[in-house]
Design an enzyme around this catalytic site. Structure first.
Site, PDB file in Angstrom:
ATOM      1  N   GLY A   1      11.242  21.245   1.080  1.00 20.99           N
ATOM      2  CA  GLY A   1      11.336  20.198   2.092  1.00 20.99           C
ATOM      3  C   GLY A   1      11.448  20.845   3.451  1.00 20.99           C
ATOM      4  O   GLY A   1      12.429  21.496   3.750  1.00 20.99           O
ATOM      5  N   HIS A   2      10.386  20.726   4.235  1.00 16.87           N
ATOM      6  CA  HIS A   2      10.414  21.290   5.592  1.00 16.87           C
ATOM      7  C   HIS A   2      10.632  20.168   6.585  1.00 16.87           C
ATOM      8  O   HIS A   2       9.931  19.164   6.540  1.00 16.87           O
ATOM      9  CB  HIS A   2       9.058  21.896   5.945  1.00 16.87           C
ATOM     10  CG  HIS A   2       8.744  23.134   5.192  1.00 16.87           C
ATOM     11  ND1 HIS A   2       9.707  23.948   4.665  1.00 16.87           N
ATOM     12  CD2 HIS A   2       7.570  23.715   4.904  1.00 16.87           C
ATOM     13  CE1 HIS A   2       9.117  24.973   4.085  1.00 16.87           C
ATOM     14  NE2 HIS A   2       7.823  24.842   4.213  1.00 16.87           N
TER      15      HIS A   2
ATOM     16  N   GLN B   1      11.456  27.740  -0.675  1.00 16.48           N
ATOM     17  CA  GLN B   1      12.737  28.164  -1.294  1.00 16.48           C
ATOM     18  C   GLN B   1      13.184  29.500  -0.681  1.00 16.48           C
ATOM     19  O   GLN B   1      12.959  29.712   0.485  1.00 16.48           O
ATOM     20  CB  GLN B   1      12.626  28.241  -2.822  1.00 16.48           C
ATOM     21  CG  GLN B   1      12.486  26.877  -3.489  1.00 16.48           C
ATOM     22  CD  GLN B   1      11.066  26.367  -3.543  1.00 16.48           C
ATOM     23  OE1 GLN B   1      10.173  27.108  -3.879  1.00 16.48           O
ATOM     24  NE2 GLN B   1      10.854  25.116  -3.214  1.00 16.48           N
TER      25      GLN B   1
ATOM     26  N   ASP C   1      16.223  26.555   2.359  1.00 14.74           N
ATOM     27  CA  ASP C   1      16.725  25.772   3.503  1.00 14.74           C
ATOM     28  C   ASP C   1      17.147  26.642   4.679  1.00 14.74           C
ATOM     29  O   ASP C   1      18.052  26.279   5.430  1.00 14.74           O
ATOM     30  CB  ASP C   1      17.930  24.890   3.096  1.00 14.74           C
ATOM     31  CG  ASP C   1      17.601  24.004   1.922  1.00 14.74           C
ATOM     32  OD1 ASP C   1      16.488  23.477   1.898  1.00 14.74           O
ATOM     33  OD2 ASP C   1      18.455  23.858   1.025  1.00 14.74           O
TER      34      ASP C   1
ATOM     35  N   LYS D   1      12.925  27.636   7.512  1.00  9.17           N
ATOM     36  CA  LYS D   1      11.592  28.255   7.545  1.00  9.17           C
ATOM     37  C   LYS D   1      10.575  27.328   8.192  1.00  9.17           C
ATOM     38  O   LYS D   1       9.643  27.777   8.837  1.00  9.17           O
ATOM     39  CB  LYS D   1      11.124  28.591   6.117  1.00  9.17           C
ATOM     40  CG  LYS D   1      11.935  29.665   5.440  1.00  9.17           C
ATOM     41  CD  LYS D   1      11.396  29.954   4.050  1.00  9.17           C
ATOM     42  CE  LYS D   1      11.532  28.779   3.111  1.00  9.17           C
ATOM     43  NZ  LYS D   1      12.927  28.383   2.807  1.00  9.17           N
TER      44      LYS D   1
END
Ligand code: IMP
Length: 430
Positions: free
Chosen positions: A42-43, A225, A15, A18
């Site tokens: 999750g982006h 990650q 988180d 990125k």
């Protein structure tokens, strides 16, 4: 932004923002590659007024014409991936140059159930997984009973393998957990239709990648990650089951070590962590709450509130060493505005010892107290600042201190979620 090969790696517990940085860098890329993890990632990417939440797909998918590869090191959930693709299509994004490695492993419904049951069984010692079946899918990969996306190309064989696997898995579900197992018929009905839809994308991505490299394409490797969640180098066992570190690129994409190119570490201006596990610089006070709200620190995949802490220079120094960062990008920098003082941990105190290196043992880590340096904060809103010199002196001092502490140059500073909220300090990554 100039580069030929660039690897983007999270240097904390995931988180780090990125998604925003890779999206920013992807404009210059011809090929964007994910090399590990799966839908646990999750982006969040903001393009104009639109917010995109991606799980399997690399951020570059939002640019037309880019080749996007899902590497062999990933684990894929066809049902989630399919809905991600549908969602993009509904919003006018057509991933016509997406390719999925035929060696990537499939997350099966029984992996998700196992993830949930294993977490429950850990009672009191939960890892806090995303519940997406990641760990059990990688377990099957390593124990050589995984199904790979390439298996979808021969359904008859796949059914035979699945039948064999289910017999074993169902023993575990019924005998050990006292739960219902899975029937082959149900999986054929509920899982295979989504999985079949991936067939047009499945190929040997390492061949494609080699051809692209040969042809001089610019390649961006996108880690998911972060270093502290790495199965080997993270805070084991509170980690994910893959290798987000830069070394993971070779294994997870199928390229030689020297192909990882320039390595860019992403760090937040502070630290966050979701899930359980030690977190030496954690803030359980009003400052933590303020940063959580201002930084909208809630998980993209699970919606869980993230734990917040000061920047951890010990963990970051470790991440720099393991990944070999050439540059750093600092994200969520604007969130720090309004703090009187800002702290950075420079070492850990463990009993009467001063630790400068991140320890492997959680028993030690749990007993470590951070030794902080204190810096003066700034009041100004910096979210529209475009140049380094326009930042308040205290903010520039914070960046310089990080560079000196880690001995790595800061190349990018993100002051907001939009693409244009990025201060560029270094333009050339070659
Ligand atoms: P898993 O990857 O779902 O097995 O979860 C293992 C640990 O990694 C848990 O602490 C999760 O919260 C964490 N984790 C997994 N993926 C992400 C991510 O993309 N961002 C932050 N934490 C993650």
């Amino acid at each position: 932004m100039e580069y030929s090969m660039l690897t983007v790696v999270g240097s904390q517990w995931g988180d780090e923002g990125k998604g925003k940085i890779t999206d920013f860098l992807a404009e210059q890329a011809d090929v964007i590659v994910r090399y590990q993890g799966g839908p646990n990632a999750g982006h969040t990417v903001v393009v104009g007024e639109e917010i995109f939440k991606l799980h399997h797909l690399p951020s570059g998918i939002l640019y037309p014409g880019k080749t996007c590869l899902l590497g062999n090191g990933m684990v894929l959930d066809p049902v989630i991936l399919q809905s991600e693709l549908e969602n993009l299509k509904e919003r006018g994004v057509f991933p016509d140059k997406l390719f999925i490695s035929d060696r990537a492993h499939l997350i099966m419904p029984y992996h998700k159930k196992l993830d949930e049951l294993e977490e429950k069984a850990r009672s009191g010692r939960q890892i806090g997984t995303t519940g997406r079946g990641i760990g059990p899918a990688y377990v099957d990969k390593i124990s050589r009973q995984g199904l790979r996306s390439g298996d979808l190309q021969n359904e008859k064989e796949l059914i035979k393998k699945l039948d064999f696997i289910l017999r074993q898995k169902n023993e575990i579900f019924t005998r050990f957990y006292g739960e219902r197992g899975f029937s082959l018929e149900d999986l054929e009905k509920e899982y295979l239709p989504a999985a079949r839809k991936l067939l047009p994308y499945i190929t040997d991505t390492s061949v494609l990648l080699a051809e692209e490299i040969e042809g001089g394409s610019r390649i961006l490797f996108e880690g998911a990650q972060g270093t502290m969640l790495d199965i080997d180098f993270g805070t084991y066992p509170y980690v994910t089951s893959s290798n987000p570190v830069s070394g993971g690129v070779c294994i997870g994409a199928g390229v030689a070590p020297y192909r990882a190119g320039t390595i860019l570490g992403i760090t937040k201006a502070y630290t966050t962590r979701v899930g359980e596990g030690p977190f030496p610089t954690e803030l359980k006070d009003q400052i933590g709450d303020m940063l959580r709200e201002k930084g909208r620190e809630y998980g993209t995949t699970t919606g869980r509130p993230r734990r917040i802490g000061w920047l951890d220079g010990v963990a970051l120094r470790y991440a720099c060493r393991i990944n070999g960062f050439h540059y750093l990008a600092i994200t969520l920098f604007d969130v720090l505005s309004g703090l009187k003082t800002i702290k950075i941990a420079t070492a850990y105190r463990y009993g009467d010892r001063l630790l400068e290196h991140f320890p492997a043992s959680l028993h030690i880590l749990e007993k470590c107290d951070p030794v902080y340096m204190e810096l003066e904060g700034w009041e100004e809103d910096i979210s529209e600042v475009k140049e380094l010199h326009a930042l308040p002196i205290q903010a520039r001092n914070y960046i310089r201190t990080i560079e000196e502490l880690l001995k790595v140059k800061v190349a990018l500073v993100s002051v907001g979620p939009r693409r244009d909220q990025t201060i560029v300090l270094t333009n050339n990554f070659k």
